[in-house]
Motif scaffolding. Structure first.
Motif, PDB file in Angstrom:
ATOM      1  N   ASP A  65     -12.321 -26.515  -0.646  1.00 11.64           N
ATOM      2  CA  ASP A  65     -13.771 -26.340  -0.502  1.00 11.64           C
ATOM      3  C   ASP A  65     -14.091 -25.231   0.484  1.00 11.64           C
ATOM      4  N   LEU A  66     -13.352 -25.176   1.584  1.00 13.76           N
ATOM      5  CA  LEU A  66     -13.584 -24.129   2.585  1.00 13.76           C
ATOM      6  C   LEU A  66     -13.248 -22.745   2.034  1.00 13.76           C
TER       7      LEU A  66
ATOM      8  N   ARG B  29     -13.195 -21.698  -1.032  1.00 19.35           N
ATOM      9  CA  ARG B  29     -14.100 -21.270  -2.105  1.00 19.35           C
ATOM     10  C   ARG B  29     -15.506 -20.947  -1.611  1.00 19.35           C
ATOM     11  N   THR B  30     -15.891 -21.466  -0.463  1.00 24.64           N
ATOM     12  CA  THR B  30     -17.285 -21.322  -0.030  1.00 24.64           C
ATOM     13  C   THR B  30     -17.470 -20.385   1.153  1.00 24.64           C
ATOM     14  N   ARG B  31     -16.395 -19.855   1.706  1.00 29.26           N
ATOM     15  CA  ARG B  31     -16.516 -18.968   2.864  1.00 29.26           C
ATOM     16  C   ARG B  31     -15.946 -17.584   2.537  1.00 29.26           C
ATOM     17  N   VAL B  32     -16.539 -16.581   3.141  1.00 26.37           N
ATOM     18  CA  VAL B  32     -15.978 -15.232   3.033  1.00 26.37           C
ATOM     19  C   VAL B  32     -14.852 -15.106   4.047  1.00 26.37           C
TER      20      VAL B  32
ATOM     21  N   GLY C  18     -14.169 -13.124   6.451  1.00 21.66           N
ATOM     22  CA  GLY C  18     -14.545 -12.869   7.835  1.00 21.66           C
ATOM     23  C   GLY C  18     -13.631 -11.864   8.497  1.00 21.66           C
TER      24      GLY C  18
ATOM     25  N   SER D 178      -7.047 -14.235   8.173  1.00 22.72           N
ATOM     26  CA  SER D 178      -8.508 -14.154   8.142  1.00 22.72           C
ATOM     27  C   SER D 178      -9.106 -15.316   8.928  1.00 22.72           C
ATOM     28  N   GLU D 179     -10.406 -15.228   9.182  1.00 21.89           N
ATOM     29  CA  GLU D 179     -11.094 -16.349   9.826  1.00 21.89           C
ATOM     30  C   GLU D 179     -10.939 -17.624   9.007  1.00 21.89           C
ATOM     31  N   VAL D 180     -10.887 -17.476   7.694  1.00 22.71           N
ATOM     32  CA  VAL D 180     -10.747 -18.646   6.830  1.00 22.71           C
ATOM     33  C   VAL D 180      -9.376 -19.289   6.998  1.00 22.71           C
TER      34      VAL D 180
ATOM     35  N   ALA E 135      -9.780 -21.421  10.032  1.00 22.38           N
ATOM     36  CA  ALA E 135     -10.718 -22.529   9.802  1.00 22.38           C
ATOM     37  C   ALA E 135     -10.087 -23.604   8.917  1.00 22.38           C
TER      38      ALA E 135
END
Length: 268
Positions: free
Chosen positions: A21-22, A24-27, A29, A41-43, A46
């Protein structure tokens, strides 16, 4: 072994859902350099933190090893989670959909549970030792290809960082030898995808001349439970001390393994 590790498969599946979910929904960064042409990446961070938090809550006595933040928890136990929050970060940051989340459970050095989620392809693979490998609810198995000339083989990325030039001479020579003998070679940029697709039979073999627990744990158990052979470059059973990770259907093992006879561990 007890049946306790297999009973933790639902925990791994839920952790993968949270991670997917994270992703797919975050750029992506901001990017953090980790070395020569290596990044996170930031993702990545996260996702790893979210998965760590969930696993700590559900399995507080099990240590956690993640690609980005190292190991935490009680390392004296027999079990350890191994997490790659985004396998294929270079693909992810460019919008290429070939990336995956890898969550494996290791018992005494061997993977016993694995989940690989491919967030942009909508696929989630899983396996627990002695129970088979699955894509969603469908049981999967390695291919039945018997002739090397009919095989599609994935090879891992070329090396970056210290010693890359020498390592890549070995990789280029291996690529050349394979190209003369197999149907096609693919470089997909994610070993999680390579191993999941060997398990599903989309690929006949996957060759990765490196070996990190967070990269390999989930994919190794999924491929094995699908009937694939997973070995080191000498053909011995793959462990997390192996320098390389070679997965293939069992019919092709005798044809694949001779390609590694003259490769040195120092160049993996």
């Amino acid at each position: 072994m007890t049946d306790a590790p297999a009973a933790l498969l639902p925990v791994a599946l839920k952790a993968a859902e949270i991670a997917s979910d994270l992703v797919r929904t975050r750029v992506p960064g901001l990017l953090t350099a980790k070395g020569d042409r290596d990044m996170a990446s930031e993702v990545d961070y996260a996702v790893e933190r979210a998965v760590r938090d969930y696993l700590k809550e559900r399995t507080p006595d099990i240590a956690i090893l993640g690609e980005e933040e190292g190991i935490s928890g009680d390392t004296t136990g027999e079990l350890m989670w191994a997490i790659d929050p985004v396998d294929g970060t270079a693909n992810f940051v460019r919008g290429l959909p070939l990336c995956g989340i890898s969550i494996g459970l290791i018992e005494r050095g061997r993977p016993v549970v694995g989940v690989i989620d491919l967030p942009f392809l909508g696929d989630r693979y899983h396996a627990a030792q002695h129970t088979g490998a699955y894509l969603g609810d469908r049981r999967i198995q390695a291919s039945m290809t018997t002739d090397l000339k009919d095989a599609i083989v994935a090879i891992g990325d070329y090396a970056v960082g210290e010693g890359a030039e020498a390592k890549n001479r070995e990789r280029i020579a291996l690529t050349e030898r394979l190209a003369a003998n197999v149907q096609r070679i693919r470089m997909l940029g994610s070993v999680a995808i390579d191993l999941a697709w060997v398990a599903e039979g989309k690929l006949d073999a996957s060759i990765t001349l490196s070996n990190k627990p967070w990269d390999m744990a989930a994919g190794v158990i999924i491929a094995r439970e699908a009937g694939a052979k997973v070995a080191d470059q000498q053909g011995a059973d793959h462990t997390f001390k192996s320098a390389a990770t070679i997965a293939c259907n069992r019919q092709l093992a005798h044809g694949i393994m001779p390609f590694f006879s003259d490769m040195s561990d120092s160049h993996m």
